[in-house]
Design an enzyme around this catalytic site. Structure first.
Site, PDB file in Angstrom:
ATOM      1  CB  THR A  35      -2.425 -19.541   9.179  1.00 27.86           C
ATOM      2  OG1 THR A  35      -2.927 -19.831   7.860  1.00 27.86           O
ATOM      3  CG2 THR A  35      -0.910 -19.491   9.132  1.00 27.86           C
TER       4      THR A  35
ATOM      5  CE  LYS B 267      -1.984   6.576   1.386  1.00 24.30           C
ATOM      6  NZ  LYS B 267      -1.035   6.035   0.377  1.00 24.30           N
TER       7      LYS B 267
ATOM      8  CD1 TRP C 276       0.507   5.548   6.289  1.00 25.49           C
ATOM      9  CD2 TRP C 276      -1.249   4.270   5.782  1.00 25.49           C
ATOM     10  NE1 TRP C 276       0.779   4.942   5.091  1.00 25.49           N
ATOM     11  CE2 TRP C 276      -0.282   4.152   4.746  1.00 25.49           C
ATOM     12  CE3 TRP C 276      -2.446   3.561   5.676  1.00 25.49           C
ATOM     13  CZ2 TRP C 276      -0.481   3.340   3.646  1.00 25.49           C
ATOM     14  CZ3 TRP C 276      -2.642   2.748   4.570  1.00 25.49           C
ATOM     15  CH2 TRP C 276      -1.666   2.647   3.573  1.00 25.49           C
TER      16      TRP C 276
END
Length: 538
Positions: free
Chosen positions: A182, A435, A440
């Site tokens: 990754t 948040k 959200w």
């Protein structure tokens, strides 16, 4: 039913049997393009396998490739796994510290290195504990000066290899075939191993019309690097189907890509959205003949609706967003217009194409929150989890496996909603959600809204700590040429028509560029660090 093994060896045999005269176009430098047939490719691939075995490659051994998208890298894609060894495609854009880590962690014993990248490997060689041989890939037999003694010329090895080598016929489909790491934003990269079975099934899926639709008639240009998640499986699928392959090679530009598309009559290409933003800028300056293109695939990060709209309507180029991860080989979903959307407005169609699309066959996806699987209402957010035959089941020798793989699912860390039509729409990463006052806010939706304005080239939205609201959004914007910071109020007015009032960023700051990962994704961790001293007005 016959119990036959799904292994990559059959791809080489198929393409040389049925499509021996089809072409591979490989750009290895600014002024050098190679043209070889699939018959040439098959011969060279077997010679490479024989040569690598002669210098020590054995079944299960890790062989690293450190290379651009060119024909020698393609030969390695098959020569290594078709003998039972494992090809580790190394990200050439990683920092030295991460390169040292992944080569040592994977335990690569042989490295295949493009000559113009050799200096990087030479620099870190003293810290590479497992590497025993290096094969230099170049258009000539010349080798660079080096303190490393076990250095070989790729072309010389092939010239000396026998013509009658045959791949083993007893490989198990569950054998490891390839691996990638990754592109870590924090900590060291994580290794993912791909099996023959997973890669074969994934490649076949790319031939489905509602996926990439690759076929013998295709001319495929993988812009996505071959060191990044198997170049999204395009090299494997193209060889299997007999598609003409166009490999863009080193240090290409938007102009280079446009030239290749026009001259080679490319029908399919794929890369991250930032690539297509650059191509779009070139096309708007100097229109070219892109009429051969049947699909541009974009993934790695969200594609702004404005980008999709310009490709599809202004230039008549079909544009599909796709979703996947290193852990998923990578294709999980593709955004396509279904029959029920035929009568939709153009705005509704662009909105559908801006999602991450429908889950492809053989893969399962769920979006879950504390209440279970979310309804397909396009609003309720949850974490996306995935399972299927080409989804990895663990990280390679890494304790971080327990954070991502649970109960037979890969938990992606991506926050998403499911539309009534079943499309996945990524709204954020769990670590990037904002948040504010207990609610959200999706940074991705804000970014897409900003990038719909003509003045905005790129936009990234991050959370900034706030005394009253806990967090508030801050928009970081790169302007198009010809615009200056006086456009700020206009951007705020424009954005106010697109999003809820409480979603509005508390400020817009202008930056020269958005930091990106080695594969072109926005690096918000770096952006947050750059902005850590920025103070919002309470």
């Amino acid at each position: 039913m016959m119990d036959t093994q799904l292994v990559l060896n059959g791809f080489v045999k198929r393409v040389e049997t049925y499509f021996p005269h089809k072409e591979i176009v490989s750009r290895t430098s600014a002024d050098k393009i190679h043209r070889l047939t699939y018959k040439d490719f098959a011969t060279r691939t077997r010679k490479l396998a024989s040569a690598l075995e002669k210098i020590g490659m054995t079944k299960g051994m890790k062989v690293g490739s450190f290379a651009w998208n060119q024909h020698r890298h393609l030969e390695a894609y098959f020569a290594v796994p078709c003998t039972g060894a494992v090809l580790h495609m190394i990200n050439i854009r990683l920092a030295d510290e991460h390169l040292e880590y992944i080569i040592n962690h994977a335990q690569d014993e042989i490295l295949l290195v493009d000559i113009d990248l050799f200096e990087t490997i030479e620099r870190i060689l003293p810290k590479l504990t497992t590497v025993k041989q290096i094969v230099v890939m170049s258009d000539s037999d010349d080798l660079p000066e080096s303190q490393f003694s076990a250095l070989y010329s790729y072309e010389k090895l092939l010239a000396e290899a026998p013509d009658d080598y045959q791949f083993p016929t007893d490989l198990d489909e569950n054998l490891p075939a390839a691996m990638c790491y990754t592109s870590a934003t924090t900590g060291f990269p994580k290794g993912v191993v791909y099996t023959h079975r997973g890669l074969v099934l994934h490649a076949i899926n790319l031939g489905l019309v509602d996926s990439f639709g690759l076929s013998e008639r295709s001319v495929a240009l993988p812009v996505v690097p071959m060191f990044h998640v198997n170049a999204w499986g395009i090299p494997f699928a193209s060889v299997n189907f007999g598609a003409k392959l166009v490999l863009p090679g080193p240090n290409f530009t938007s102009h280079t890509l446009i030239d290749l598309i026009e001259e080679e009559r490319v029908t399919f290409t794929a890369g991250v959205p930032t690539i297509w933003m650059g191509v779009l800028q070139e096309l708007e300056k100097t229109p070219r003949d892109m009429s051969s293109l049947e699909m541009v695939a974009a993934g790695g990060s969200a594609s702004p609706p404005a980008l999709i709209q310009k490709f599809t309507h202004k230039f008549g180029i079909p544009y599909k967003t796709v979703y996947g991860m290193t852990e998923t080989s990578p294709i999980v979903s593709v955004a396509a217009l279904t029959s029920e959307m035929d009568d939709w407005s153009e705005e509704e169609k662009i909105a559908a194409l801006s999602t991450q699309g429908l889950t492809v066959p053989l893969i399962e996806t769920e979006i879950i929150n504390e209440d279970g699987e979310v309804p397909a209402d396009g609003q309720t957010m949850g974490e996306l989890r995935i399972r299927g035959p080409w989804i990895s089941s663990e990280y390679y020798n890494d304790e971080r496996t327990i954070d991502a793989y649970r109960d037979g699912w890969l938990y992606t860390g991506d926050i998403a909603v499911r539309t009534p039509q079943g499309n996945i729409k990524i709204t954020d990463r769990t670590k990037d959600l904002i948040k504010s006052g207990g609610e959200w806010i999706s940074s991705v939706d804000l970014e897409n809204a900003l990038m719909a304005h003509d003045a905005v080239f790129e936009a990234a939205v991050i959370a900034i700590p706030h005394i009253k609201w806990q967090e508030r959004p801050l928009a970081c914007v790169v302007l198009q040429e010809g615009y200056d910071t006086s456009v700020k109020d206009e951007l705020k007015t424009f954005l106010a028509t697109q999003v809820a009032k409480w979603w509005m960023p508390d400020d817009i700051v202008f930056v020269r560029e958005i930091p990106k990962t080695s594969v072109g994704k926005f690096l918000k961790a770096k952006l947050r660090d750059d902005m850590k001293d920025y103070q919002l007005t309470p």
